[in-house]
Design an enzyme around this catalytic site. Structure first.
Site, short mmCIF file in Angstrom:
data_model
loop_
_atom_site.label_atom_id
_atom_site.label_comp_id
_atom_site.label_asym_id
_atom_site.label_seq_id
_atom_site.Cartn_x
_atom_site.Cartn_y
_atom_site.Cartn_z
N TYR A 259 43.93 69.62 69.71
CA TYR A 259 44.40 69.23 71.05
C TYR A 259 45.22 67.95 71.03
O TYR A 259 46.12 67.77 71.87
CB TYR A 259 43.22 69.13 72.02
N GLN B 293 47.34 78.73 84.86
CA GLN B 293 46.48 78.86 83.69
C GLN B 293 46.88 77.84 82.62
O GLN B 293 46.19 77.70 81.62
CB GLN B 293 46.60 80.27 83.11
N ASP C 81 49.23 72.06 80.78
CA ASP C 81 50.22 70.99 80.82
C ASP C 81 50.36 70.44 82.25
O ASP C 81 49.82 71.02 83.20
CB ASP C 81 51.57 71.49 80.28
N HIS D 177 42.32 76.29 83.77
CA HIS D 177 41.82 76.15 82.41
C HIS D 177 41.76 74.70 81.92
O HIS D 177 41.63 74.45 80.73
CB HIS D 177 42.66 77.00 81.45
N ALA E 143 61.42 82.92 83.50
CA ALA E 143 60.99 82.16 84.66
C ALA E 143 62.15 81.45 85.38
O ALA E 143 62.23 81.46 86.61
CB ALA E 143 59.93 81.15 84.25
#
Length: 229
Positions: free
Chosen positions: A54, A87, A90, A105, A215
């Site tokens: 992470y 979800q 960021d 999440h 997108a």
């Protein structure tokens, strides 16, 4: 009163900013088995590995910026009451300027106590062994791992239930429980599904419009459609 527009977003919206999706084609996350780096058991077995995983994701996030799709969603706030349910872990929606964002999440730029889940801290540097909360417990990423509850799911369901329009961007709607949210929209609520390879049946929902595009340009098309409605 502005109509409520609820947007469900997934990895596809952040991909255009250069954020790699964690999961590779072979199912591994950056070469790791998912449960090694995204489960409580994995963290107990090898906390250094999980923290490093992470930490690398966090560094990458700090090097990228919101893209046109994020900014397009912000522009919709002038005509709609916009809620983002993502979800993604960021902060690109927030950086672009969206005011109402729910992270199902978790959030990469936060850390939380391994002892008290309510002790959550803003965090934009590495988390290392020895970083502790005020109760002297090790910190961990503020991420919902496999096997853990999704604490904001109920709130997200309540918001989806109130949607006047539902937009789905960059998510296959295959990951549960997030995928179940679409079932909360009222009958005949307009649904717009933006994805370059939409894995959804046109007849799956009433009043469904599929925009087969990425997108950024997909949200351009969405804005045009909504202005004409």
């Amino acid at each position: 009163m502005k109509k409520r527009l609820v947007v469900l977003t997934g990895a596809g919206i952040s991909a255009e900013s250069g954020i790699k999706t964690f999961r590779d084609a072979d199912g591994l996350w950056e070469g790791h088995d998912i449960y090694e780096v995204a489960s409580p058991q994995g963290f107990r077995a090898n906390p250094e590995l999980v923290l490093d995983f992470y930490n690398q994701r966090r560094k990458q996030l700090l090097e990228v910026s919101p893209n046109k799709a994020h900014h397009n969603l912000v522009s919709l706030e002038s005509d709609f009451e916009v809620d983002i349910i993502t979800q993604n872990v960021d902060d690109l929606h927030e950086r672009a300027g969206n005011k109402n964002v729910i992270h199902l999440h978790g959030e990469l730029l936060k850390a939380r106590s391994t002892k008290n889940k309510h002790l959550v801290y803003n965090w934009n540097k590495d988390i290392v062994m020895g970083d502790v909360c005020e109760e002297n417990a090790q910190l961990r990423p503020h991420i919902v791992w496999f096997g853990e509850d999704v604490p904001l799911l109920e709130k997200a369901a309540e918001i989806t239930l109130q949607a006047g329009i539902l937009v789905i961007i960059g998510t296959s709607m295959q990951v549960y429980p997030a995928a179940s949210l679409v079932n909360y929209v009222q009958h005949n609520t307009p649904i717009y599904f933006i994805d370059p390879k939409p894995a959804v049946n046109k007849n799956a929902f009433n009043n469904l419009t599929i925009i087969e595009d990425v997108a950024s340009s997909g949200t351009d098309k969405l804005i045009t459609i909504l202005k004409q409605a």
